[in-house]
Design a protein around this motif. Structure first.
Motif, mmCIF file in Angstrom:
data_model
loop_
_atom_site.group_PDB
_atom_site.id
_atom_site.type_symbol
_atom_site.label_atom_id
_atom_site.label_comp_id
_atom_site.label_asym_id
_atom_site.label_seq_id
_atom_site.Cartn_x
_atom_site.Cartn_y
_atom_site.Cartn_z
ATOM 1 N N MET A 1 5.196 4.327 -14.075
ATOM 2 C CA MET A 1 5.076 4.333 -12.614
ATOM 3 C C MET A 1 4.459 5.642 -12.148
ATOM 4 O O MET A 1 4.732 6.698 -12.695
ATOM 5 C CB MET A 1 6.453 4.129 -11.976
ATOM 6 C CG MET A 1 6.417 4.031 -10.447
ATOM 7 S SD MET A 1 8.062 3.775 -9.750
ATOM 8 C CE MET A 1 8.479 2.195 -10.466
ATOM 9 N N THR A 2 3.639 5.577 -11.123
ATOM 10 C CA THR A 2 2.956 6.750 -10.603
ATOM 11 C C THR A 2 3.929 7.684 -9.899
ATOM 12 O O THR A 2 4.747 7.259 -9.082
ATOM 13 C CB THR A 2 1.864 6.322 -9.601
ATOM 14 O OG1 THR A 2 0.985 5.418 -10.262
ATOM 15 C CG2 THR A 2 1.089 7.513 -9.106
ATOM 16 N N ASN A 3 3.864 8.966 -10.208
ATOM 17 C CA ASN A 3 4.630 9.953 -9.463
ATOM 18 C C ASN A 3 3.874 10.285 -8.193
ATOM 19 O O ASN A 3 2.710 10.673 -8.234
ATOM 20 C CB ASN A 3 4.821 11.217 -10.304
ATOM 21 C CG ASN A 3 5.691 10.974 -11.520
ATOM 22 O OD1 ASN A 3 6.670 10.236 -11.430
ATOM 23 N ND2 ASN A 3 5.342 11.584 -12.652
ATOM 24 N N GLU B 1 1.941 11.327 0.597
ATOM 25 C CA GLU B 1 0.726 10.712 0.101
ATOM 26 C C GLU B 1 0.654 9.251 0.530
ATOM 27 O O GLU B 1 1.667 8.590 0.721
ATOM 28 C CB GLU B 1 0.690 10.806 -1.431
ATOM 29 C CG GLU B 1 -0.635 10.427 -2.048
ATOM 30 C CD GLU B 1 -0.629 10.620 -3.555
ATOM 31 O OE1 GLU B 1 -1.685 10.402 -4.170
ATOM 32 O OE2 GLU B 1 0.432 10.983 -4.101
ATOM 33 N N ALA B 2 -0.562 8.746 0.671
ATOM 34 C CA ALA B 2 -0.773 7.342 0.998
ATOM 35 C C ALA B 2 -1.635 6.697 -0.071
ATOM 36 O O ALA B 2 -2.569 7.314 -0.585
ATOM 37 C CB ALA B 2 -1.428 7.197 2.365
ATOM 38 N N PHE B 3 -1.304 5.465 -0.421
ATOM 39 C CA PHE B 3 -2.067 4.707 -1.411
ATOM 40 C C PHE B 3 -2.888 3.631 -0.704
ATOM 41 O O PHE B 3 -2.442 3.062 0.298
ATOM 42 C CB PHE B 3 -1.137 4.014 -2.407
ATOM 43 C CG PHE B 3 -0.461 4.928 -3.400
ATOM 44 C CD1 PHE B 3 -0.782 6.275 -3.487
ATOM 45 C CD2 PHE B 3 0.497 4.425 -4.273
ATOM 46 C CE1 PHE B 3 -0.161 7.106 -4.400
ATOM 47 C CE2 PHE B 3 1.115 5.238 -5.193
ATOM 48 C CZ PHE B 3 0.790 6.587 -5.259
ATOM 49 N N THR C 1 6.685 4.105 -0.450
ATOM 50 C CA THR C 1 6.919 2.686 -0.172
ATOM 51 C C THR C 1 6.323 1.819 -1.274
ATOM 52 O O THR C 1 6.944 0.847 -1.726
ATOM 53 C CB THR C 1 6.288 2.296 1.177
ATOM 54 O OG1 THR C 1 6.852 3.097 2.214
ATOM 55 C CG2 THR C 1 6.512 0.828 1.487
ATOM 56 N N ALA C 2 5.130 2.171 -1.711
ATOM 57 C CA ALA C 2 4.469 1.397 -2.752
ATOM 58 C C ALA C 2 5.231 1.466 -4.071
ATOM 59 O O ALA C 2 5.428 0.447 -4.747
ATOM 60 C CB ALA C 2 3.041 1.899 -2.946
ATOM 61 N N THR C 3 5.660 2.647 -4.454
ATOM 62 C CA THR C 3 6.375 2.783 -5.720
ATOM 63 C C THR C 3 7.729 2.074 -5.663
ATOM 64 O O THR C 3 8.163 1.469 -6.647
ATOM 65 C CB THR C 3 6.576 4.259 -6.078
ATOM 66 O OG1 THR C 3 7.178 4.948 -4.978
ATOM 67 C CG2 THR C 3 5.235 4.916 -6.394
ATOM 68 N N THR C 4 8.384 2.116 -4.519
ATOM 69 C CA THR C 4 9.667 1.405 -4.366
ATOM 70 C C THR C 4 9.451 -0.100 -4.463
ATOM 71 O O THR C 4 10.225 -0.815 -5.115
ATOM 72 C CB THR C 4 10.311 1.756 -3.014
ATOM 73 O OG1 THR C 4 10.568 3.160 -2.963
ATOM 74 C CG2 THR C 4 11.611 1.004 -2.827
ATOM 75 N N GLU C 5 8.397 -0.595 -3.819
ATOM 76 C CA GLU C 5 8.097 -2.024 -3.868
ATOM 77 C C GLU C 5 7.801 -2.475 -5.289
ATOM 78 O O GLU C 5 8.292 -3.518 -5.742
ATOM 79 C CB GLU C 5 6.905 -2.334 -2.968
ATOM 80 C CG GLU C 5 6.473 -3.791 -3.009
ATOM 81 C CD GLU C 5 5.208 -4.060 -2.209
ATOM 82 O OE1 GLU C 5 4.532 -5.057 -2.509
ATOM 83 O OE2 GLU C 5 4.910 -3.270 -1.294
ATOM 84 N N GLN D 1 6.589 -7.027 -9.978
ATOM 85 C CA GLN D 1 5.305 -7.705 -9.958
ATOM 86 C C GLN D 1 4.191 -6.659 -9.964
ATOM 87 O O GLN D 1 4.361 -5.567 -9.425
ATOM 88 C CB GLN D 1 5.167 -8.589 -8.717
ATOM 89 C CG GLN D 1 6.164 -9.727 -8.643
ATOM 90 C CD GLN D 1 5.952 -10.743 -9.750
ATOM 91 O OE1 GLN D 1 4.816 -11.084 -10.092
ATOM 92 N NE2 GLN D 1 7.041 -11.228 -10.325
ATOM 93 N N PRO D 2 3.053 -6.964 -10.583
ATOM 94 C CA PRO D 2 1.961 -5.984 -10.595
ATOM 95 C C PRO D 2 1.520 -5.626 -9.177
ATOM 96 O O PRO D 2 1.274 -6.497 -8.356
ATOM 97 C CB PRO D 2 0.833 -6.718 -11.339
ATOM 98 C CG PRO D 2 1.514 -7.788 -12.127
ATOM 99 C CD PRO D 2 2.700 -8.206 -11.308
ATOM 100 N N LEU D 3 1.452 -4.352 -8.899
ATOM 101 C CA LEU D 3 0.943 -3.859 -7.624
ATOM 102 C C LEU D 3 -0.202 -2.915 -7.948
ATOM 103 O O LEU D 3 -0.025 -1.945 -8.699
ATOM 104 C CB LEU D 3 2.035 -3.135 -6.837
ATOM 105 C CG LEU D 3 1.667 -2.686 -5.419
ATOM 106 C CD1 LEU D 3 1.295 -3.883 -4.555
ATOM 107 C CD2 LEU D 3 2.819 -1.910 -4.774
ATOM 108 N N PHE D 4 -1.372 -3.207 -7.389
ATOM 109 C CA PHE D 4 -2.584 -2.492 -7.772
ATOM 110 C C PHE D 4 -2.951 -1.435 -6.742
ATOM 111 O O PHE D 4 -2.904 -1.678 -5.538
ATOM 112 C CB PHE D 4 -3.758 -3.466 -7.923
ATOM 113 C CG PHE D 4 -3.469 -4.629 -8.830
ATOM 114 C CD1 PHE D 4 -3.260 -4.446 -10.188
ATOM 115 C CD2 PHE D 4 -3.403 -5.917 -8.314
ATOM 116 C CE1 PHE D 4 -3.004 -5.521 -11.019
ATOM 117 C CE2 PHE D 4 -3.152 -7.000 -9.136
ATOM 118 C CZ PHE D 4 -2.947 -6.804 -10.495
#
Length: 405
Positions: A1-3, A8-10, A247-251, A257-260
């Motif tokens: 998982m990305t630190n 930061e925003a993805f 939020t993205a890393t928590t999701e 499920q893969p999150l890109f």
């Protein structure tokens, strides 16, 4: 998982859709060649019957759609899939998205190829054209009709043409707008329907078209001589959102499920005096790859695989490979391509290559080319981050870096 830093925003690829010679699938459903033979005898990568039926149904779905070019219809089909995959639809309405300031960017090298050639033939034959000829053959009508179908009343609709890197021009625009807060949700991708007599004749005139029959895998990137360029049609569109990194890393952790994540889109240009605008060492490829890595703040060793532009032409493939070897100091990541599956779809090719990369990230596998080539056959380690290349006539190249959150 990305630190990720809290501030930061993805840029997240929330959904994706595609149509190609593989239908609406990213990977082939069988081991048979998806290519067919055009009436002029050339191998081409055209849509299979089920997808062709979906195009016909879409054309009948709205009175205005009966006049649209095939390129536009392919873009709409892929955009609908992307929105559905992203969960942007509401009230079970297939063409209405629940959005605020939805923006659309679609790339296409040729645009409304079928209509343009049809209207020109009518002009030569009859000396006149219908009033719809001009608005229905402008490049801008690709994105505008996708936006109309999406129900986007106040978002921008932008079309891009930079030959075979057009889809990544659209994607780069999406990244810039989302990061600047100029859009909340974005549909970006590419579409092309170039399988016409005139366009095929143009490719033949360059002297690059494949001599192999449709059933024998005519497009063979990385295989050397002879040239095996084979034209295809298709589209791929992505539903993008700007999401807080935490939020993205928590999701991603909660859903399993893969999150890109679209980390960056880099560009490279070289203005040289040749028909194709490509140097032997692929200077524009080098610039695009380095810019993509620099924007994302990534080191070379963090790239696990690279989806090549690889059109199947000896000169083009060699120039890109030389650029990759230079950038990665002779130790490149796994090299991949999907053109042997879908052909070269011109302005849609970068988008379909990106979709191919996302499928690899999701499944950790890919189909293996049935011909001698330097393309990789299996992963040596988990694939977490993939660089995707695209390039076009005129000395322009682009690279997109995607990863799993």
């Amino acid at each position: 998982m990305t630190n990720a830093r809290a501030d930061e925003a993805f840029i997240i690829i929330r959904g994706r859709g595609r149509v190609s010679a593989l239908g609406e699938q990213a990977f082939p459903a069988s081991s048979d060649s998806p290519f067919s033979t055009h009436p002029n005898g050339l191998p081409v990568a055209t849509l299979p019957p089920a997808t062709e039926a979906a195009v016909a149904e879409l054309r009948r779905a709205h009175p205005a759609y009966r006049q649209l070019d095939r390129t536009v219809l392919l873009a709409i089909l892929a955009a609908r899939q992307a929105a559905t995959d992203a969960g942007w639809n509401h009230d079970q309405q297939p063409t209405t998205y629940n959005q605020h300031a939805l923006t659309v960017s679609i790339g296409s090298s040729r645009g409304a190829t079928h209509h343009l050639e049809q209207y020109h033939e009518e002009f030569l034959r009859e000396g006149s054209v219908p009033a719809a000829a001009s608005p229905l053959t402008t490049l801008g009508n690709v994105a505008s009709w996708v936006a109309f179908d999406a129900g986007s009343a106040d978002g921008a609709a932008l079309s891009h043409s930079s030959t075979c890197s057009s889809a990544f021009q659209a994607l780069g625009n999406a990244v810039a707008w989302l990061r600047a807060g100029m859009a909340d949700r974005y549909l970006a991708g590419g579409a092309e329907a170039p399988l016409t007599e005139f366009t095929l004749a143009q490719m033949q005139a360059i002297g690059i078209y494949s001599p192999f029959a449709a059933g024998t895998w005519p497009c063979r990137p990385g295989a050397g001589r002879p040239s095996t360029f084979t034209l295809g049609e298709g589209a791929a569109v992505f539903a993008l959102e700007r999401v807080a990194a935490t939020t993205a890393t928590t999701e991603a952790a909660a859903t399993h499920q893969p999150l890109f994540r679209l980390e960056s889109v880099g560009f490279g240009f070289e203005a040289i005096g040749s028909k194709t605008g490509i140097s032997a060492d692929g200077q524009h490829f080098q610039k695009a790859m380095r810019q993509a890595l620099q924007q994302a703040g990534r080191e070379l060793h963090e790239v696990d695989a690279l989806v090549l532009h690889s059109p199947g032409t000896p000169a083009g493939d060699a120039a890109e490979l030389a650029a990759v070897q230079t950038v990665f100091s002779g130790s490149p990541p796994l090299l991949l391509s999907n053109k042997w599956l879908v052909g070269h779809t011109l302005g849609a090719s970068a988008a379909l290559s990106l979709d191919f990369a996302l499928q690899i990230l999701a499944t950790q596998q890919w189909p293996v080319a049935p011909f001698p080539t330097y393309l990789a056959t299996a992963p040596k380690q988990p694939i977490r981050r993939i660089l995707v290349n695209a390039a076009g006539f005129g000395g322009n190249a682009a690279s997109a870096l995607v990863s799993l959150v």
